[in-house]
Structures are given as structure tokens and as C-alpha cells.
Design an enzyme around this catalytic site. Structure first.
Site, PDB file in Angstrom:
ATOM      1  N   HIS A 350      -5.404   0.830  -1.004  1.00 25.45           N
ATOM      2  CA  HIS A 350      -6.104   2.053  -0.591  1.00 25.45           C
ATOM      3  C   HIS A 350      -5.284   3.289  -0.951  1.00 25.45           C
ATOM      4  CE1 HIS A 350      -8.403  -0.821   2.006  1.00 25.45           C
ATOM      5  NE2 HIS A 350      -9.391  -0.026   1.630  1.00 25.45           N
ATOM      6  N   ASN A 351      -5.257   3.596  -2.229  1.00 25.91           N
ATOM      7  CA  ASN A 351      -4.546   4.757  -2.748  1.00 25.91           C
ATOM      8  C   ASN A 351      -5.490   5.568  -3.635  1.00 25.91           C
ATOM      9  OD1 ASN A 351      -4.650   3.248  -5.193  1.00 25.91           O
ATOM     10  ND2 ASN A 351      -2.731   2.223  -4.619  1.00 25.91           N
ATOM     11  N   SER A 352      -4.969   6.555  -4.317  1.00 25.18           N
ATOM     12  CA  SER A 352      -5.851   7.423  -5.108  1.00 25.18           C
ATOM     13  C   SER A 352      -6.420   6.705  -6.332  1.00 25.18           C
ATOM     14  CB  SER A 352      -5.111   8.695  -5.541  1.00 25.18           C
ATOM     15  OG  SER A 352      -4.102   8.405  -6.484  1.00 25.18           O
ATOM     16  N   HIS A 390     -13.537   9.304   0.213  1.00 29.02           N
ATOM     17  CA  HIS A 390     -13.983   8.267   1.147  1.00 29.02           C
ATOM     18  C   HIS A 390     -12.860   7.491   1.831  1.00 29.02           C
ATOM     19  CE1 HIS A 390     -13.097   5.290  -1.957  1.00 29.02           C
ATOM     20  NE2 HIS A 390     -13.295   4.353  -1.030  1.00 29.02           N
TER      21      HIS A 390
END
Length: 625
Positions: A350-352, A390
């Protein structure tokens, strides 16, 4: 007196009832059972169940299946062939419910049986049901169109032409009185009202089927499928437990939960080059960004883990977002930099890069003909913004973990959609607190409110507890009407006509936007195999880290299969695809026509199955390893 009342009810029940003890000794049958089977109760009471001869149509496998369910204390229901006293084979719909006594032991078995009608009768019943369903759809459509009417609809009109049906005039339901007495009628109340009225003039088989419908409508989880036991599929069970619950229900009253505030510090963004000064290697990669097979990991590498700014600038320019928002490219660039800076680069998943991947998938979907024809400019802009933000400031832990740990976010959002609420709230805070990155500063209040609500709704749709609700609503409100319209109007213009109709119904557009971002969010199994494998490794590592931390803190381990020493990544991927991905992408493909994605999904699934089979063979050869 209570027993007399209960047995009176059973004696007058239209369903055949048979009760045996744990040794399968018949202890009770009601008159309906006697009538169906041709026996008198005196011939059966005290006898073993084997006194009833089995029909040749009931296979040994079916009997084994029934016994397996019963031994586990689980209810079984299905079609069963029995043999009556006359020797005739009787096709029945049977529900067998084990009754547990002290110590969890099975004390009785209660069987409810009703005739499964002949094919000709079934055809008549089906036609009657089909007629009722069409009428129900028409009535429900009128609810939408006449939502401001205060008077409730006269539902009795829907069955006025069913004079040829077997009448059940004596049948009355107490819920009718309650429903008619209500001042404010919710849509579900009106549906129940219609079904109750329809039952009065329906054949008994239809009335019984509608009874089952009412029973289902009375449950709280209308959209979530029921899982088997954890032993049957631990990977699926753990995925569901970790992704679709708040985690708290897994705690017992004696467990201690430590309260830990998650680190919510936000880094300061560094200023990258402008879009006009993009290095050649990045520009060459971005040239292919409209392809589904675009390699986001190569962009991650060449941008030094800042793919969101560069890909965002390219995609937002393609969809003319700055023009719609009346903001400069500099403002948009500053906004993308702030958002990307608040993704945690230390997260394995869950990173960019994940945010950029979801943005890419969303833009790809927006480019398909059916989706493009269903949306206006505001919908497109809202979808691109929602995809970008999101998962902003995601801590690399699930909602279940945050709730169990009593984190500040879980307390703030009352253990409900914790992360999704945080992502949207923080994104709007970061956007509006500084004029330099406020992409909304030049639009009027009404447009801002509409855009904001659309973005919030889409981000909240990525929360997994309502996964099946969103998918089922999409199938029932979009896929099925679309298929029906295509069947009745097989002309070229029918597709354009359908998408034009979608624009006239905001609820339908909302369902499509939710489905789109949901599919974009979990599209990893539909990517080319190389990317699919990389994403699987990354999400597994993040879950491994969570399991490690749960053990260190003494928290409930919400996904025990994600133990880095024992986890089978192929099994976890197979379970995820089976339970969450296949049905959702089949529905989305039916709407958006995405053959490339479905081909990747099929081949990737085959890869994971093959790998799992190889792993199993290796384990059988050397179990000590």
C-alpha cells in the site's frame, strides 16, 4: 399446554415433518408426512428410519453428503428421492436440521419435506413466477419514478389477473397488517408488501417459494455468501476474516488489547521536475501508459518510487482534468506531490506505486466504449481523483488490526470503514489547507459538493465488508437489465440507448463507479503474469509483517495463514481469486468488454494452480521440509 400448542401447529403444517433421535429412530411424523408417504404414524413411530425404503434415484454419494453435513451439526437441504408405501418414487425438497443438546451432541434430527413438482407443473409455476417478477419490476420502477408520492401503491392490482392460479384465499399474514399501518414505507417494506399480496392468489408452490424469499429478506447479511468451516478452506476463511470484518468479533472477553496509536506523521514533499521536463526514460515509459500491460514497476524504478506524480500528470492531462477544475498545471502538480508524499514508501504494497496502478486501471476502464458512454466529465474527474487518493496514508495494516489494537483512527471512526474514511478525510484536508495545491479552489460550491460526494462514495466502496453487496447490486441493476435489453433489441443502436439511459439514473452511474474502482483496486490477478507475481509477493509480505506485529503485541492474529514460515502464496492467491475476483470481473467484463484482462486472469489462475500442485507434490515427497 405449550407442547399441545406446538404439536397442534405441527399437525396442521402443510410441510411434511419427520423427527428422529440421534440413533435415527422415528419419534414423530405429522399428518402431511402420512399423506405424502402413504404410511400411518403407528407404522413408523419407534421404528428405525431404514423402515422407509430408499428410492433407486437417490445416489450413495448424496446419502454420504447428507451424513457428512449432519455429523458436523450442519443443516442440509436439497432434492431427495424417497419411496412411498405404494412403491412410487417421490421427488422431495428436503431440509434436515440437527438439534444439539448438552455438550454439543446431536439429540434429534428434524426433517421438513415438500413435494418437488413435476416438470409440467414446474413449467406452470415458473410462468406464474415470471409473470409476478415482471410485475414486481414494473412496480419497483414506479417507486423510483414516483418517490415523492405520499400514498402507498395499491399492490392488490398486481395479482388481479391471476384467476387461473390455485387460490389461497384463506392464507393471511400478520405482517400485512403491520405494513399497511406504517406511516413511512421504506422500499423494502413495499417489496415485502407486494410479495405478501402476491402470495394470496398464487399456487401453493409459488407461495411457499415466496415464503422463502421473505425469510431471506429478513436476514441482516443479504449479500454476503455463507462460508464453510475454517477447516475446509483456511485461506479463504482468513482472507474474509481479515478483510471483511472489523476484527473485534474475534476477541474473547478475557483477552487484553493494547492501545497503540499508529504513526500518522506526514512527510514533506520534494519538488520533482515539471511534466515538460520529464527525463527521456520516463517519457518513453509513459508513452505506453494507455496499454493494459503497462509496467508500473519500471516506472517506480526510474522515478525513484514517485510514479504517482508522473503518471498522474500524464493521465490527468489526457482527460483534461485541469480544464474541468479550472486550475493550473502547477496547482495540479503540487496536489499530486502532496498526495504522493503522504503514501508510505516503506509499505511493501500500500504505497504510491499501488495508487498509481489503480489510477492506471481506472483510466483504462474510462477509455472503454461502454464506460465512456455511461459517464459525463464530472464522473471521469471524480473517478481519477478517487483512484489517486484511495489509500493515502495507509499504515500497511488492515482495518481489523487497527480495531483490535484500539488505534486512534479506529476510535475516531468507531471501528467502521476506518482506513477508507481516513483516506478521504485526509485527502480533502491536505487539498484544501494550502491554496498552492487546492485543485478545487476555482470551482463553485455546488460543483465541489457534487464532486466531493462522488469521490467519497467511490473510496468508501473499496472497503471490503460490503464487497458482495456492491457486486450483487451491479449485477441486478446493470448486467441483468442490459442483457434483457440486448435480447429484446439486438440492434446496433441498443447499446448506445442503454448507456444513454444509465446517464438518466444517478443510482446506476454510482453503481458503475463503485464497481470500476473496486475492480481497479484489486486488478492484480488480471495483470500480465510478471506483474501479477510481483503484486502477490508484495501483499503477502505486508500481511506477514502484520502477523508478526500481532504476535509481538499479543493481539488476535486475524489472518493466521499469513505466517511467513508456513504460508502458501499460491493457495492464498487461488482463494482470493475464487472468492473475490472471478465473479466480480465476470460481471465487470460483461459490462465493459475486457477480453485482455480475462485472458490474463485465466492464465494467471492456471499458473497459481500448477504451482500449488507442484508444492503439494514436493511436500508429499519430503514432509519434514
Amino acid at each position: 399446554r405449550a407442547c399441545d400448542a406446538l404439536f397442534t401447529a405441527l399437525d396442521h403444517c402443510q410441510e411434511a415433518v419427520e423427527i428422529t433421535n440421534e440413533d435415527h429412530i422415528i419419534e414423530y411424523v405429522n399428518p402431511a408426512f402420512e399423506h405424502m408417504m402413504g404410511y400411518q404414524k403407528e407404522e413408523l413411530i419407534g421404528k428405525e428410519l431404514t423402515v422407509l425404503p430408499k428410492s433407486d434415484n437417490s445416489s450413495v454419494d448424496l446419502l454420504d453428503t447428507i451424513n457428512t453435513y449432519i455429523k458436523k451439526g450442519q443443516e442440509w437441504q436439497g432434492v431427495y428421492y424417497a419411496r412411498g408405501k405404494s412403491g412410487d418414487s417421490i421427488q422431495q425438497h428436503v431440509k434436515i436440521t440437527p438439534v444439539l443438546g448438552q455438550g454439543g451432541k446431536i439429540r434429534h434430527l428434524v426433517s421438513l419435506k415438500r413435494l418437488n413438482c413435476t416438470s409440467e407443473h414446474n413449467k406452470q409455476v415458473f410462468m406464474h413466477c415470471h409473470k409476478l417478477i415482471r410485475t414486481l419490476r414494473a412496480q419497483l420502477h414506479s417507486f423510483k419514478c414516483k418517490s415523492k408520492r405520499k400514498d402507498s401503491i395499491d399492490v392488490k392490482s398486481i395479482t388481479s389477473q391471476s384467476s387461473d392460479a390455485l387460490s389461497l384465499q384463506t392464507r393471511r399474514y400478520s405482517s400485512m397488517a403491520r405494513i399497511h399501518s406504517m406511516i413511512i414505507e421504506a422500499p423494502i417494506t413495499k417489496v415485502i408488501n407486494i410479495i405478501n399480496t402476491a402470495q394470496e392468489n398464487s399456487p401453493i408452490t409459488v407461495a411457499e417459494a415466496l415464503d422463502r424469499v421473505l425469510e431471506i429478506l429478513g436476514t441482516t447479511e443479504l449479500y454476503s455468501p455463507q462460508l464453510g468451516t475454517k477447516d475446509e478452506d483456511p485461506h479463504t476463511s482468513d482472507l474474509v476474516g481479515g478483510l471483511m470484518t472489523d476484527g473485534l468479533r474475534r476477541l474473547s472477553g478475557n483477552e487484553h488489547v493494547s492501545y497503540k496509536n499508529m504513526n500518522l506523521s506526514h512527510g514533506h514533499p520534494s519538488m520533482p521536475n515539471t511534466i515538460n521536463d520529464v527525463p527521456l526514460c520516463i517519457a518513453q515509459l509513459l508513452h505506453n501508459e494507455e496499454s493494459w500491460d503497462f509496467n508500473i514497476f519500471e516506472l517506480e524504478t526510474v522515478t525513484n518510487k514517485r510514479p504517482l506524480v508522473y503518471l498522474g500528470l500524464k493521465i490527468f492531462a489526457r482527460f483534461r482534468v485541469s480544464e474541468f477544475l479550472n486550475c493550473s498545471e502547477a496547482t495540479l502538480r503540487a496536489w499530486l506531490q502532496v498526495i504522493e508524499a503522504n503514501y508510505h514508501s516503506t509499505n511493501s504494497y500500500h504505497n504510491s506505486t499501488h495508487a498509481a496502478d489503480v489510477l492506471h486501471a481506472t483510466a483504462y476502464f474510462l477509455g472503454t466504449e461502454r464506460v465512456k458512454g455511461s459517464f459525463d466529465r464530472l464522473d471521469e474527474v471524480a473517478a481519477l481523483i478517487a483512484a489517486t487518493i484511495h489509500d493515502v496514508d495507509h499504515p500497511g495494516r488492515t482495518n481489523s488490526f487497527l480495531c483490535n489494537a484500539g488505534s486512534a483512527l479506529a476510535v475516531l471512526y468507531n471501528d467502521t470503514a476506518v482506513l477508507e474514511s481516513h483516506h478521504t478525510a485526509l485527502a480533502f484536508q491536505l487539498t484544501t489547507k494550502d491554496s498552492k495545491c487546492n485543485i478545487f479552489k476555482n470551482i463553485d460550491r455546488k460543483l465541489y459538493r457534487t464532486l466531493r460526494q462522488a469521490v467519497i462514495d467511490m473510496v468508501l466502496a473499496t472497503e471490503m465488508t460490503k464487497h458482495f453487496e456492491h457486486v450483487n447490486k451491479f449485477v441486478n441493476s446493470i448486467n441483468k437489465p442490459m442483457a434483457s435489453e440486448e435480447t429484446s433489441l439486438p440492434s446496433k443502436g441498443s447499446d448506445c440507448e442503454f448507456t444513454a439511459n444509465i446517464k438518466n439514473f444517478p443510482d446506476n452511474k454510482m453503481l458503475i463507479k463503485r464497481m470500476m474502482i473496486k475492480c481497479a483496486d484489486v486488478a492484480n490477478p488480471c495483470r500480465p503474469l510478471e506483474l501479477c507475481i510481483e503484486w502477490a509477493g508484495r501483499i503477502s509480505e505486508e500481511y506477514f509483517a502484520q502477523t508478526d506485529e500481532e504476535k509481538r503485541q499479543g493481539l488476535p492474529v486475524v489472518m493466521p495463514v499469513f505466517d511467513r514460515n508456513t504460508c502458501s502464496i499460491p493457495k492464498s492467491q487461488i482463494s482470493f481469486i475464487d472468492y473475490f475476483i472471478t465473479d466480480m470481473f465476470n460481471a465487470w467484463d460483461e459490462f465493459a468488454h475486457l477480453p485482455v484482462l480475462m485472458q490474463h486472469l485465466a492464465s494467471n489462475y492456471k499458473y497459481w494452480k500448477t504451482l500449488d500442485e507442484l508444492n503439494c507434490k514436493v511436500l508429499r515427497l519430503s514432509p519434514e521440509n
